[in-house]
Design a protein around this motif. Structure first.
Motif, PDB file in Angstrom:
ATOM      1  N   THR A   3       0.846  -1.191   0.000  1.00 18.22           N
ATOM      2  CA  THR A   3       0.000   0.000   0.000  1.00 18.22           C
ATOM      3  C   THR A   3       0.880   1.239   0.000  1.00 18.22           C
ATOM      4  O   THR A   3       2.044   1.194   0.381  1.00 18.22           O
ATOM      5  CB  THR A   3      -0.923   0.025   1.233  1.00 18.22           C
ATOM      6  OG1 THR A   3      -0.107   0.003   2.402  1.00 18.22           O
ATOM      7  CG2 THR A   3      -1.867  -1.157   1.243  1.00 18.22           C
ATOM      8  N   ALA A   4       0.325   2.347  -0.403  1.00 14.80           N
ATOM      9  CA  ALA A   4       1.058   3.608  -0.452  1.00 14.80           C
ATOM     10  C   ALA A   4       1.160   4.219   0.936  1.00 14.80           C
ATOM     11  O   ALA A   4       0.337   3.957   1.810  1.00 14.80           O
ATOM     12  CB  ALA A   4       0.342   4.571  -1.392  1.00 14.80           C
ATOM     13  N   ALA A   5       2.175   5.034   1.121  1.00 11.13           N
ATOM     14  CA  ALA A   5       2.327   5.762   2.378  1.00 11.13           C
ATOM     15  C   ALA A   5       1.351   6.935   2.403  1.00 11.13           C
ATOM     16  O   ALA A   5       1.085   7.556   1.384  1.00 11.13           O
ATOM     17  CB  ALA A   5       3.754   6.279   2.514  1.00 11.13           C
ATOM     18  N   VAL A   6       0.820   7.191   3.567  1.00 10.54           N
ATOM     19  CA  VAL A   6      -0.078   8.319   3.785  1.00 10.54           C
ATOM     20  C   VAL A   6       0.403   9.019   5.043  1.00 10.54           C
ATOM     21  O   VAL A   6       0.816   8.369   5.999  1.00 10.54           O
ATOM     22  CB  VAL A   6      -1.541   7.845   3.949  1.00 10.54           C
ATOM     23  CG1 VAL A   6      -2.453   9.005   4.262  1.00 10.54           C
ATOM     24  CG2 VAL A   6      -2.010   7.109   2.717  1.00 10.54           C
ATOM     25  N   GLY A   7       0.362  10.329   5.037  1.00  3.27           N
ATOM     26  CA  GLY A   7       0.801  11.080   6.206  1.00  3.27           C
ATOM     27  C   GLY A   7      -0.302  11.969   6.735  1.00  3.27           C
ATOM     28  O   GLY A   7      -1.280  12.243   6.046  1.00  3.27           O
ATOM     29  N   GLY A   8      -0.150  12.397   7.951  1.00  6.32           N
ATOM     30  CA  GLY A   8      -1.120  13.301   8.548  1.00  6.32           C
ATOM     31  C   GLY A   8      -0.419  14.295   9.452  1.00  6.32           C
ATOM     32  O   GLY A   8       0.608  13.984  10.049  1.00  6.32           O
ATOM     33  N   ASP A  77       0.199  11.788  -0.487  1.00  4.42           N
ATOM     34  CA  ASP A  77       1.513  11.654  -1.117  1.00  4.42           C
ATOM     35  C   ASP A  77       2.538  12.449  -0.307  1.00  4.42           C
ATOM     36  O   ASP A  77       3.056  13.464  -0.763  1.00  4.42           O
ATOM     37  CB  ASP A  77       1.443  12.162  -2.566  1.00  4.42           C
ATOM     38  CG  ASP A  77       2.716  11.859  -3.342  1.00  4.42           C
ATOM     39  OD1 ASP A  77       3.443  10.920  -2.963  1.00  4.42           O
ATOM     40  OD2 ASP A  77       2.977  12.582  -4.332  1.00  4.42           O
ATOM     41  N   PRO A  78       2.846  11.986   0.920  1.00  3.29           N
ATOM     42  CA  PRO A  78       3.744  12.759   1.777  1.00  3.29           C
ATOM     43  C   PRO A  78       5.195  12.749   1.252  1.00  3.29           C
ATOM     44  O   PRO A  78       5.609  11.817   0.578  1.00  3.29           O
ATOM     45  CB  PRO A  78       3.664  12.041   3.117  1.00  3.29           C
ATOM     46  CG  PRO A  78       3.296  10.644   2.770  1.00  3.29           C
ATOM     47  CD  PRO A  78       2.415  10.756   1.537  1.00  3.29           C
TER      48      PRO A  78
END
Length: 86
Positions: A3-8, A77-78
């Motif tokens: 899975t793709a990286a996700v940032g917050g 898309d961090p």
């Protein structure tokens, strides 16, 4: 399948202490997952809990109102090279 990286990122006006912020973030994630929220909602909740904890002195956990007041930006898309502000 990977899975793709996700940032917050949570917006905190006056940070007081980082003590317990990781624990609060994990508590927020576990709460969201146990409540049946999807991955993006769980990330949003976790970041809000962690950011709200930073606005408390020492290791005090934030109140539900403090968590709800946090503005969270989720980035699909961090940039992994972006420095973390201290």
């Amino acid at each position: 399948e990977p899975t793709a990286a996700v940032g917050g990122e949570g917006q905190v006006e006056s940070p007081l202490s980082r003590v317990g912020a990781g624990d609060a973030l994990m508590a927020g994630d576990l709460h969201a997952v146990a409540s049946g929220r999807d991955a993006e909602a769980a990330l949003h909740t976790a970041v809000a809990f962690g950011a709200a904890a930073v606005s408390r002195p020492g290791s005090e956990m934030p109140s539900p109102a403090e968590v709800a007041a946090i503005t969270v930006v989720v980035d699909a898309d961090p940039d992994p090279t972006r420095p973390v502000d201290d």
